[in-house]
Write a protein that holds these residues in place. Structure first.
Motif, PDB file in Angstrom:
ATOM      1  N   GLY A 130       0.867  -1.331   0.006  1.00  0.00           N
ATOM      2  CA  GLY A 130       0.037  -0.091   0.139  1.00  0.00           C
ATOM      3  C   GLY A 130       0.884   1.188  -0.081  1.00  0.00           C
ATOM      4  N   LEU A 131       0.167   2.491   0.055  1.00  0.00           N
ATOM      5  CA  LEU A 131       0.937   3.630   0.276  1.00  0.00           C
ATOM      6  C   LEU A 131       0.837   4.058   1.924  1.00  0.00           C
ATOM      7  CD1 LEU A 131       1.733   6.340  -1.111  1.00  0.00           C
ATOM      8  CD2 LEU A 131      -0.814   7.012  -1.143  1.00  0.00           C
ATOM      9  N   VAL A 132       2.034   4.693   2.106  1.00  0.00           N
ATOM     10  CA  VAL A 132       2.383   5.022   3.446  1.00  0.00           C
ATOM     11  C   VAL A 132       3.223   6.167   3.468  1.00  0.00           C
ATOM     12  CG1 VAL A 132       4.195   3.453   3.942  1.00  0.00           C
ATOM     13  CG2 VAL A 132       2.862   4.294   5.980  1.00  0.00           C
ATOM     14  N   GLN A 133       3.155   7.173   4.529  1.00  0.00           N
ATOM     15  CA  GLN A 133       4.010   8.264   4.521  1.00  0.00           C
ATOM     16  C   GLN A 133       5.545   7.867   5.120  1.00  0.00           C
ATOM     17  OE1 GLN A 133       2.077  11.086   6.805  1.00  0.00           O
ATOM     18  NE2 GLN A 133       1.292  12.191   4.862  1.00  0.00           N
TER      19      GLN A 133
ATOM     20  N   GLY B  70       6.133   5.654   8.734  1.00  0.00           N
ATOM     21  CA  GLY B  70       5.048   4.804   8.945  1.00  0.00           C
ATOM     22  C   GLY B  70       5.523   3.393   8.787  1.00  0.00           C
ATOM     23  N   SER B  71       4.628   2.677   8.910  1.00  0.00           N
ATOM     24  CA  SER B  71       4.738   1.093   8.981  1.00  0.00           C
ATOM     25  C   SER B  71       3.728   0.216   8.042  1.00  0.00           C
ATOM     26  CB  SER B  71       4.527   0.558  10.308  1.00  0.00           C
ATOM     27  OG  SER B  71       5.625   1.131  11.381  1.00  0.00           O
ATOM     28  N   LEU B  72       4.442  -0.851   7.500  1.00  0.00           N
ATOM     29  CA  LEU B  72       3.433  -1.663   6.807  1.00  0.00           C
ATOM     30  C   LEU B  72       3.902  -3.167   7.239  1.00  0.00           C
ATOM     31  CD1 LEU B  72       3.305  -0.275   3.090  1.00  0.00           C
ATOM     32  CD2 LEU B  72       1.387  -0.531   4.667  1.00  0.00           C
TER      33      LEU B  72
ATOM     34  N   ASN C 280       8.985  -1.145   9.533  1.00  0.00           N
ATOM     35  CA  ASN C 280       8.822   0.137  10.249  1.00  0.00           C
ATOM     36  C   ASN C 280       9.753   1.192   9.771  1.00  0.00           C
ATOM     37  OD1 ASN C 280       7.071  -1.387  11.943  1.00  0.00           O
ATOM     38  ND2 ASN C 280       8.653  -1.936  13.182  1.00  0.00           N
TER      39      ASN C 280
ATOM     40  N   THR D 264      10.431   2.361  -1.457  1.00  0.00           N
ATOM     41  CA  THR D 264       9.442   2.216  -2.528  1.00  0.00           C
ATOM     42  C   THR D 264       9.794   1.145  -3.589  1.00  0.00           C
ATOM     43  OG1 THR D 264       8.516   4.286  -2.288  1.00  0.00           O
ATOM     44  CG2 THR D 264       7.868   3.177  -4.477  1.00  0.00           C
TER      45      THR D 264
ATOM     46  N   VAL E  41       4.630  -1.372  -2.630  1.00  0.00           N
ATOM     47  CA  VAL E  41       4.843  -0.652  -1.281  1.00  0.00           C
ATOM     48  C   VAL E  41       5.250   0.914  -1.805  1.00  0.00           C
ATOM     49  CG1 VAL E  41       6.197  -0.376   0.639  1.00  0.00           C
ATOM     50  CG2 VAL E  41       5.366  -2.576   0.006  1.00  0.00           C
TER      51      VAL E  41
ATOM     52  N   VAL F  18       6.208   4.577  -0.599  1.00  0.00           N
ATOM     53  CA  VAL F  18       6.625   5.557   0.791  1.00  0.00           C
ATOM     54  C   VAL F  18       6.548   6.826   0.205  1.00  0.00           C
ATOM     55  CG1 VAL F  18       7.864   5.799   2.465  1.00  0.00           C
ATOM     56  CG2 VAL F  18       7.567   3.423   1.636  1.00  0.00           C
ATOM     57  N   SER F  19       5.690   7.812   0.647  1.00  0.00           N
ATOM     58  CA  SER F  19       5.611   9.057   0.413  1.00  0.00           C
ATOM     59  C   SER F  19       6.494  10.121   1.183  1.00  0.00           C
ATOM     60  CB  SER F  19       4.237   9.713  -0.090  1.00  0.00           C
ATOM     61  OG  SER F  19       3.761   9.697   1.435  1.00  0.00           O
TER      62      SER F  19
END
Length: 125
Positions: A10-13, A16-18, A84, A91, A121, A123-124
């Motif tokens: 997904g998209l996360v800042q 952040g974590s996935l 994490n 990305t 994945v 990461v912005s």
């Protein structure tokens, strides 16, 4: 025929974590080490992390040490990648991989791997 099914991208800042998940189609007592690789646009696919079939041994690429954790579920045919402190450079499309291993401590960082379909994945910053 081995099948690997990934989920959790997904998209996360940044920061952040996935958590990524991957299930293989083999019996839970089978000796398949599993791992994660990733491929960013324009780059080769690279190793990220791997774990032995019994969960005893793990191995990480330097850039993710201390941030990512690979683990196996109670059903040994499932593997997770907890990510994490994500950075924009994380990305990529993340691929689950698996290979039969003959020793208890062996982790599949290469060789004749089975591959999942990949999960994005992003990461912005």
């Amino acid at each position: 025929q081995m099948q690997l099914v990934e989920s959790g991208g997904g998209l996360v800042q940044a920061g952040g974590s996935l958590r990524l998940s991957c299930a293989n189609s083999q019996r839970t007592d089978s000796r398949y080490g599993m791992g994660w690789f990733r491929q960013a646009p324009g780059n080769d696919r690279e190793f990220v992390a791997a774990i032995s079939w019994n969960g005893v041994s793990t191995y990480y690429t330097t850039s993710v040490k201390g941030r990512f954790t690979i683990s196996r579920g109670n059903a040994k045919n499932t593997v997770y990648l907890q990510m994490n402190s994500l950075k924009p450079e994380d990305t990529a499309v993340y691929y689950c991989a698996a290979r039969y291993t003959s020793s208890d401590s062996e982790v599949p960082i290469g060789g004749n791997l089975y591959w999942g379909q990949g999960t994005q994945v992003t990461v912005s910053s």
